[in-house]
Design a protein around this motif. Structure first.
Motif, PDB file in Angstrom:
ATOM      1  N   ASN A  41       7.783   1.732  -5.644  1.00 53.78           N
ATOM      2  CA  ASN A  41       8.427   2.939  -5.099  1.00 53.78           C
ATOM      3  C   ASN A  41       8.874   2.748  -3.650  1.00 53.78           C
ATOM      4  O   ASN A  41       9.062   3.696  -2.927  1.00 53.78           O
ATOM      5  CB  ASN A  41       7.455   4.126  -5.176  1.00 53.78           C
ATOM      6  N   GLY A  42       8.995   1.480  -3.212  1.00 57.72           N
ATOM      7  CA  GLY A  42       9.401   1.225  -1.839  1.00 57.72           C
ATOM      8  C   GLY A  42      10.888   1.464  -1.621  1.00 57.72           C
ATOM      9  O   GLY A  42      11.648   1.760  -2.548  1.00 57.72           O
ATOM     10  N   HIS A  43      11.286   1.376  -0.356  1.00 57.10           N
ATOM     11  CA  HIS A  43      12.712   1.535   0.011  1.00 57.10           C
ATOM     12  C   HIS A  43      13.107   0.352   0.884  1.00 57.10           C
ATOM     13  O   HIS A  43      12.651   0.252   2.022  1.00 57.10           O
ATOM     14  CB  HIS A  43      12.917   2.840   0.790  1.00 57.10           C
ATOM     15  N   PRO A  44      13.938  -0.563   0.354  1.00 59.09           N
ATOM     16  CA  PRO A  44      14.416  -0.574  -1.040  1.00 59.09           C
ATOM     17  C   PRO A  44      13.294  -1.033  -1.960  1.00 59.09           C
ATOM     18  O   PRO A  44      12.370  -1.714  -1.545  1.00 59.09           O
ATOM     19  CB  PRO A  44      15.556  -1.580  -0.994  1.00 59.09           C
ATOM     20  N   SER A  45      13.421  -0.677  -3.211  1.00 55.13           N
ATOM     21  CA  SER A  45      12.370  -1.011  -4.181  1.00 55.13           C
ATOM     22  C   SER A  45      12.481  -2.466  -4.611  1.00 55.13           C
ATOM     23  O   SER A  45      13.542  -3.091  -4.525  1.00 55.13           O
ATOM     24  CB  SER A  45      12.471  -0.087  -5.396  1.00 55.13           C
ATOM     25  N   SER A  50       0.833  -1.192   0.000  1.00 55.25           N
ATOM     26  CA  SER A  50       0.000   0.000   0.000  1.00 55.25           C
ATOM     27  C   SER A  50       0.862   1.232   0.000  1.00 55.25           C
ATOM     28  O   SER A  50       2.076   1.171   0.232  1.00 55.25           O
ATOM     29  CB  SER A  50      -0.929   0.008   1.217  1.00 55.25           C
ATOM     30  N   GLY A  51       0.220   2.377  -0.257  1.00 58.51           N
ATOM     31  CA  GLY A  51       0.944   3.628  -0.240  1.00 58.51           C
ATOM     32  C   GLY A  51       1.966   3.697  -1.352  1.00 58.51           C
ATOM     33  O   GLY A  51       1.781   3.183  -2.460  1.00 58.51           O
ATOM     34  N   GLN A  52       3.072   4.343  -1.032  1.00 58.49           N
ATOM     35  CA  GLN A  52       4.108   4.483  -2.054  1.00 58.49           C
ATOM     36  C   GLN A  52       4.758   3.152  -2.379  1.00 58.49           C
ATOM     37  O   GLN A  52       5.400   3.008  -3.423  1.00 58.49           O
ATOM     38  CB  GLN A  52       5.158   5.487  -1.594  1.00 58.49           C
ATOM     39  N   ASN A  53       4.615   2.155  -1.488  1.00 56.65           N
ATOM     40  CA  ASN A  53       5.152   0.833  -1.804  1.00 56.65           C
ATOM     41  C   ASN A  53       4.417   0.182  -2.966  1.00 56.65           C
ATOM     42  O   ASN A  53       4.912  -0.790  -3.543  1.00 56.65           O
ATOM     43  CB  ASN A  53       5.061  -0.075  -0.579  1.00 56.65           C
ATOM     44  N   ALA A  54       3.224   0.690  -3.289  1.00 55.26           N
ATOM     45  CA  ALA A  54       2.441   0.118  -4.379  1.00 55.26           C
ATOM     46  C   ALA A  54       2.447   0.986  -5.634  1.00 55.26           C
ATOM     47  O   ALA A  54       1.762   0.666  -6.597  1.00 55.26           O
ATOM     48  CB  ALA A  54       1.006  -0.119  -3.909  1.00 55.26           C
ATOM     49  N   TRP A  55       3.195   2.112  -5.602  1.00 52.84           N
ATOM     50  CA  TRP A  55       3.291   2.948  -6.797  1.00 52.84           C
ATOM     51  C   TRP A  55       4.242   2.273  -7.782  1.00 52.84           C
ATOM     52  O   TRP A  55       5.430   2.068  -7.478  1.00 52.84           O
ATOM     53  CB  TRP A  55       3.811   4.338  -6.444  1.00 52.84           C
ATOM     54  N   LEU A  56       3.757   1.957  -8.952  1.00 50.86           N
ATOM     55  CA  LEU A  56       4.540   1.204  -9.935  1.00 50.86           C
ATOM     56  C   LEU A  56       5.012   2.109 -11.066  1.00 50.86           C
ATOM     57  O   LEU A  56       4.306   3.048 -11.479  1.00 50.86           O
ATOM     58  CB  LEU A  56       3.705   0.056 -10.510  1.00 50.86           C
ATOM     59  N   SER A  57       6.190   1.793 -11.545  1.00 52.92           N
ATOM     60  CA  SER A  57       6.738   2.471 -12.728  1.00 52.92           C
ATOM     61  C   SER A  57       7.255   1.416 -13.700  1.00 52.92           C
ATOM     62  O   SER A  57       7.695   0.330 -13.276  1.00 52.92           O
ATOM     63  CB  SER A  57       7.851   3.443 -12.326  1.00 52.92           C
ATOM     64  N   TYR A  58       7.175   1.723 -14.963  1.00 52.99           N
ATOM     65  CA  TYR A  58       7.544   0.777 -16.018  1.00 52.99           C
ATOM     66  C   TYR A  58       8.687   1.373 -16.841  1.00 52.99           C
ATOM     67  O   TYR A  58       8.714   2.587 -17.112  1.00 52.99           O
ATOM     68  CB  TYR A  58       6.353   0.497 -16.940  1.00 52.99           C
ATOM     69  N   LYS A  59       9.613   0.492 -17.227  1.00 52.06           N
ATOM     70  CA  LYS A  59      10.679   0.936 -18.132  1.00 52.06           C
ATOM     71  C   LYS A  59      11.148  -0.259 -18.973  1.00 52.06           C
ATOM     72  O   LYS A  59      11.046  -1.415 -18.538  1.00 52.06           O
ATOM     73  CB  LYS A  59      11.836   1.556 -17.360  1.00 52.06           C
ATOM     74  N   LEU A  60      11.632   0.095 -20.131  1.00 53.35           N
ATOM     75  CA  LEU A  60      12.098  -0.922 -21.089  1.00 53.35           C
ATOM     76  C   LEU A  60      13.539  -1.254 -20.764  1.00 53.35           C
ATOM     77  O   LEU A  60      14.422  -0.388 -20.825  1.00 53.35           O
ATOM     78  CB  LEU A  60      11.977  -0.397 -22.523  1.00 53.35           C
ATOM     79  N   GLN A  61      13.764  -2.515 -20.374  1.00 52.79           N
ATOM     80  CA  GLN A  61      15.118  -2.925 -20.009  1.00 52.79           C
ATOM     81  C   GLN A  61      15.908  -3.420 -21.219  1.00 52.79           C
ATOM     82  O   GLN A  61      17.055  -3.028 -21.425  1.00 52.79           O
ATOM     83  CB  GLN A  61      15.036  -4.015 -18.933  1.00 52.79           C
TER      84      GLN A  61
END
Length: 820
Positions: free
Chosen positions: A638-642, A587-598
C-alpha cells in the motif's frame, strides 16, 4: 652646600597614601642635581617603580623636580629660584605626590627650598631729597626709604649705616610684620648759612656670607621756617574688604596733624614709594587721606595687603603710617577635580573594594567655602572614599556582572559648603570585561528529529543551537559529538555535527528495516579558559519508505521443480486450493498487502482473497476443465508508489495421481537467464553439464538393469487434498491435509508404463514436484525389503529409467499395482 632629608612614613585610613617623605635642598641647584634617593627612602624596589609606572603629580603647579625610575632618585628638572617661587614666604616648599599603579599607591613628597644669599639689598630709589628747615630741632625725624632684600632669614636685610654722621643719626625700628622702619634723626640743628646742601649715603646690609649691601644717596636742602612735622593719628590702620568688592570702595581714611599754621600746616597724603606695586589696586586721596580700591583683588592670590602711607607738610616735614587691608574670602571658586589615575576597564570577577580611579579635589576657597563633599550617581556598584588632603578613590561596592551591565558611566559631583554652594562634576567611563562564568545553554532540553530512510549521505538532519551569555571568545560555542555506540557501532558512523553551526548530518544512508531510531549526546563547549560546556540528548527517528517489494514465502518458486496443488474434481465451491503467503519488511501502510489474480487458465474457476491471499474455487469443477491450471497472483503493498511481486501457482485437477503424471511433463516453468554471462561462467556450465550427463547415463543404466528384474507398481486409491507448502523434509503441522498419515512418493515413469517405478516413505513431503531434467535418482535398497503397511519407510527395490520424477502429496495408503 648641604642637603637634608626628612623621612616620615605613616599609614592612612584607606591605605591609598602610603607615606610621606620630606627633603631640604638649597635654591639655584643645577639641572640634574640629586634631590634624594626616593626608592630607598620610601622602601620600594626600583622594579616596582618601573612596573608601577611611577610618576609625579604636581597638580597645576610647575614641575621643578622629576623622577628617574631607572635610578629611583629625584633630580632637579628646572633651576629653582626661591624668591620667584615663594617671595618672602617661609618656609618655602614644593609639595607633590608619587603615583604608582597595579596596585594603585600614592606617596606624598615635600621638598623644602632653603635660601642662599644670592640677592643684594636694593633701594627702589637711587636718591632721596629732603628740605629741612633750619629751625628743625634736634630729634626731628625723617623717614627714609627702606631697602628690599628678596632673601630671607639671615640672608635678608639686617642693618643700615649712614655716613657721615655729623648732623644725623639712624634709628631702626622693627615692626610687627617683620619689616624695619628706618628714620634719620637730626642730632644737631642745621644752619642754612653755613651749609645749604648736604649729601649723605645710606647703606643697607644683609647677614649673608659673603655680606652684600645696597646704597642710596640722601640729598638735604636746608630751608627756613617750618619747624613742625605732620604726625599721623595712628601708626597702623586696619581694615578688611571682600574679595569681590566693587572698584571705588573706600577702605579707610588716614589722618595726620601739623602744629604749624598756614601753608606749613597743610598736610598731603601719598602712597610711599615702596608701595608702587600696589598703585594698581589702591589709591589715596592726597587731601583727605581716603584709601580707595581701584583694582580687583583675589583672596586666593593675596590674603592681606600692607600699604605704607606718607603724610607731608609744605615745609617738607613728613610722617608715615601703614594701612593693613585684610581680604575676606567669598565662595567664588568651584571645586577642581583632577584625575590622578583611572582604569578604563575592570574584570567582572574583581573583588569588592577594588580601586578603579584616584582623584585630587581642591577648592581654592577657605573655611566652609572650601569644604568639599563628593557623591556618585545612583544605582551603580561603586562608592567614593576620601583619604586626606583632598585625595579620593572610587572603589567597587558590589559584585559586578557583565552579562547584566557591560559598562558604567560614573559621574563624580563635588560641591562646597558655601552659600550659595558651587559644584563641579566629571564623568568616568568604565568597561566591564568578561570572565567565562556562563556555560552554553541549549534552547531545548531534548531534541527529536526524523529522517526518511535511504537518505543521501551528508544530508542535513537537524540543527542544535546553544547560546552563551558571555562575550567574544568566551561566548564562541563549538559543538562536539559525544562518543557512544548504537548496536556496537560508533555513533560517528551514523551522524556528524558541525562544530561551528551545530548542523547534524547523516554520515550514512539509513535503513529503517535495520535501525528504527537511535539517540546520542552533543556537547556545547565555549571558547573560554577553562572552557565550560553542557550536554543535550538528540533522538533521531528513521521514517520508513516503501523501498521493499513484497516477498512471497509460499508457494516457493524454484527453477528445478514445478510445484503443483492437487484439487479433486469433486471439490465443493469455496474449496481452499492453497494460500499465497507473503510479507513486506516495510512498516505501516507500506507493509499492508493486497492480493489479486492477474492471470489464470480459467478465471471463472478460481478467485484470490484480496486480504488473506487464499485461493478458492468459485464454481464446481467439471470434466471439461483442464487438468493443469496455471494462476498468476500479484501481491501489492500500500506504499506510494506501490511495489508488487508475482507468484505462479500450478494447480492439478485430478482425483488420482496417475491422471496427472502425463500432464505434468507438459508444465513449463519461467526461467530467468542472465544475458550478460561471462566467458568463464559459460565454460564452467559446459564442464558441469558434461559431468552431469555422464553421471546420469551411468545411473540410468543401473536402474534399467534392475527394472527388468523387479517390476512393481503402486497405485493410490485415496483423494489428494491440497495442503500448504512446506520446505522439503519438514512435516505438515498445519493440519490442513485430510489424511491421517503423511507419505512421500517417488514415482519414475517412462513412456512404457511397464517400466515405471514408484516408492513411498512416511515422511512429511507433501508437494507435487516435477524434475525438469527428466531423470530421477532413487536410493539403492535391498531386494529383500518388502512393502509393509506398518513400516515407516517402505521402498520398492526396483529402479527404472523414467522421463519424469514426481513427488506427490500424502495419501492415506498406498496400494501396489501391477507393474507392466
Amino acid at each position: 652646600m648641604t642637603r637634608q632629608v626628612l623621612l616620615f612614613i605613616s599609614a592612612l585610613s584607606l591605605g591609598l597614601v602610603q607615606g610621606q617623605v620630606s627633603y631640604s635642598i638649597p635654591e639655584e641647584m643645577a639641572k640634574g642635581s640629586l634631590v634624594g634617593n626616593i626608592a630607598q627612602d620610601i622602601g620600594l624596589d626600583i622594579k616596582r617603580l618601573i612596573s608601577g609606572k611611577a610618576r609625579l603629580y604636581t597638580g597645576e603647579s610647575a614641575q621643578y623636580i622629576e623622577l628617574s625610575r631607572e635610578r629611583g632618585v629625584l633630580v632637579i628638572k628646572e633651576i629653582i629660584d626661591r624668591e620667584a617661587l615663594c617671595g618672602q614666604t617661609t618656609p618655602c616648599a614644593l609639595h607633590f605626590q608619587i603615583i604608582l599603579e597595579k596596585p594603585m599607591e600614592l606617596y606624598r613628597v615635600t621638598v623644602e627650598i632653603t635660601d642662599i644669599n644670592d640677592n643684594s639689598p636694593i633701594f627702589t630709589m637711587s636718591e632721596m631729597k629732603f628740605e629741612i628747615s633750619e629751625l628743625a630741632q634736634p630729634g626731628a625725624r625723617f623717614v627714609l626709604e627702606t631697602a628690599i632684600d628678596n632673601d630671607v632669614g639671615v640672608n635678608g636685610l639686617q642693618s643700615y649705616a649712614l655716613k657721615p654722621t655729623e648732623h644725623f643719626a639712624l634709628k631702626t625700628q622693627n615692626l610687627a610684620d617683620g619689616t624695619k622702619n628706618v628714620e634719620m634723626i637730626l642730632q644737631r640743628q642745621l644752619d642754612r648759612e653755613k651749609q645749604e646742601h648736604m649729601s649723605l649715603l645710606l647703606t643697607a646690609l644683609d647677614g649673608g656670607e659673603p655680606q652684600m649691601s645696597g646704597t642710596m644717596e640722601i640729598v638735604i636742602r636746608v630751608i627756613d621756617a617750618n619747624d613742625n612735622a605732620p604726625v599721623c593719628s595712628l601708626p597702623t590702620y586696619k581694615t578688611s574688604v571682600k574679595e569681590n568688592a566693587r572698584k571705588g570702595t573706600i577702605l579707610t581714611t588716614v589722618s595726620a596733624s601739623d602744629a604749624d599754621q598756614g601753608s606749613n600746616g597743610v598736610v598731603t597724603y601719598s602712597l610711599s614709594s615702596a608701595a608702587k606695586s600696589l598703585a594698581e589696586l589702591f589709591q589715596i586721596n592726597s587731601k583727605d587721606g581716603a584709601l580707595t580700591l581701584i583694582g580687583s583683588i583675589d583672596f586666593e592670590k593675596n590674603k592681606q595687603y600692607q600699604i605704607p602711607v606718607q603724610a607731608k607738610d609744605q615745609g617738607g616735614h613728613s610722617d608715615s603710617c601703614k594701612v593693613i587691608v585684610d581680604v575676606t574670602d567669598v565662595n567664588d571658586n568651584s571645586p577642581v577635580i583632577s584625575i590622578i589615575s583611572e582604569s578604563n576597564e575592570i574584570s567582572e570577577n574583581s573583588e569588592t573594594g577594588t580601586v578603579v580611579a584616584m582623584m585630587n579635589i581642591q577648592d581654592a576657597d577657605t573655611a566652609e567655602n572650601g569644604n568639599v563633599n563628593c557623591v556618585l550617581n545612583e544605582n551603580i556598584p561603586f562608592i567614593i572614599q576620601s583619604s586626606s588632603d583632598g585625595f579620593y578613590s572610587i572603589i567597587t561596592d558590589n559584585v559586578l556582572d557583565r552579562e547584566q551591565v557591560s559598562g558604567y558611566n560614573i559621574t563624580v559631583t563635588c560641591s562646597d559648603d558655601g552659600v550659595p554652594s558651587l559644584s563641579s562634576s566629571v564623568m568616568l567611563s568604565l568597561k566591564i570585561t568578561d570572565v567565562n562564568d556562563n556555560a552554553p545553554v541549549f534552547d531545548r532540553g531534548i531534541y527529536e528529529a526524523s529522517i526518511l530512510e535511504n537518505n543521501a549521505p551528508g544530508v542535513s538532519v537537524f540543527t542544535v543551537k546553544a547560546k552563551d551569555a558571555d562575550w567574544n571568545q568566551n561566548a564562541r560555542v563549538s559543538y562536539i559529538l559525544e562518543e557512544s555506540s548504537v548496536n556496537g557501532v560508533l555513533i560517528s558512523s551514523y551522524v556528524s555535527v558541525s562544530a561551528d553551526s551545530g548542523v547534524i548530518r547523516a554520515v550514512c544512508s539509513f535503513d529503517y528495516e535495520q535501525i528504527k531510531n537511535f539517540q546520542f549526546h552533543i556537547r556545547a563547549q565555549d571558547g573560554g579558559s577553562p572552557p565550560l560546556s553542557s550536554n543535550v540528548t538528540v533522538r533521531i527517528n528513521i521514517q520508513d519508505q516503501n523501498d521493499n517489494s513484497p516477498q512471497v514465502l509460499y508457494p516457493v518458486q524454484t527453477s528445478n521443480y514445478v510445484v503443483a496443488e492437487m484439487v479433486p474434481r469433486s471439490a465443493d465451491v469455496g474449496y481452499l486450493v492453497t494460500k499465497v503467503v507473503a510479507i513486506d519488511v516495510d512498516s505501516g501502510q507500506n507493509a499492508w498487502l493486497s492480493y489479486k489474480l492477474q492471470k489464470a487458465t480459467d478465471r471463472a474457476l478460481f478467485e484470490v482473497g484480496p486480504q488473506n491471499g487464499e485461493i478458492r474455487t468459485i464454481r464446481q469443477i467439471t470434466d471439461k476443465d483442464a487438468i493443469k491450471q496455471k494462476l498468476v497472483v500479484v501481491v501489492e503493498d500500500n506504499g506510494h508508489p506501490s511495489r508488487s511481486a508475482t507468484v505462479n501457482v500450478n494447480v492439478a485437477l485430478a482425483d488420482s495421481f496417475p491422471e496427472v503424471l502425463s500432464d505434468f511433463t507438459e508444465f513449463t516453468h519461467d526461467r530467468e537467464y542472465n544475458d550478460s554471462l561471462t566467458f568463464y561462467l559459460v565454460l564452467a556450465l559446459a564442464v558441469v553439464s558434461f559431468l552431469f550427463i555422464v553421471s546420469i547415463i551411468a545411473i540410468l543404466s543401473v536402474k534399467c538393469y534392475r527394472c527388468r528384474q523387479e517390476r512393481m507398481f503402486y497405485k493410490s486409491n485415496g483423494n489428494l487434498p491440497v495442503i500448504p507448502y512446506y520446505p522439503p523434509l519438514y512435516g505438515d503441522v498445519g493440519g490442513t491435509g485430510t489424511l491421517p498419515h503423511v507419505f512421500n512418493y517417488d514415482v519414475c515413469r517412462t513412456t512404457d508404463s511397464r517400466r515405471s517405478d514408484i516408492k513411498y516413505r512416511t515422511n512429511s513431503r507433501s508437494i507435487v514436484s516435477l524434475d525438469t531434467t527428466g531423470t530421477c535418482t532413487l536410493p539403492h535398497m535391498q531386494p529383500e525389503k518388502l512393502i509393509s503397511e506398518d513400516s515407516t519407510d517402505q521402498t520398492l527395490p526396483v529402479r527404472v529409467l523414467c522421463n519424469t520424477c514426481i513427488i506427490m502429496k500424502s495419501a492415506e495408503q498406498l496400494i501396489p499395482e501391477k507393474v507392466i
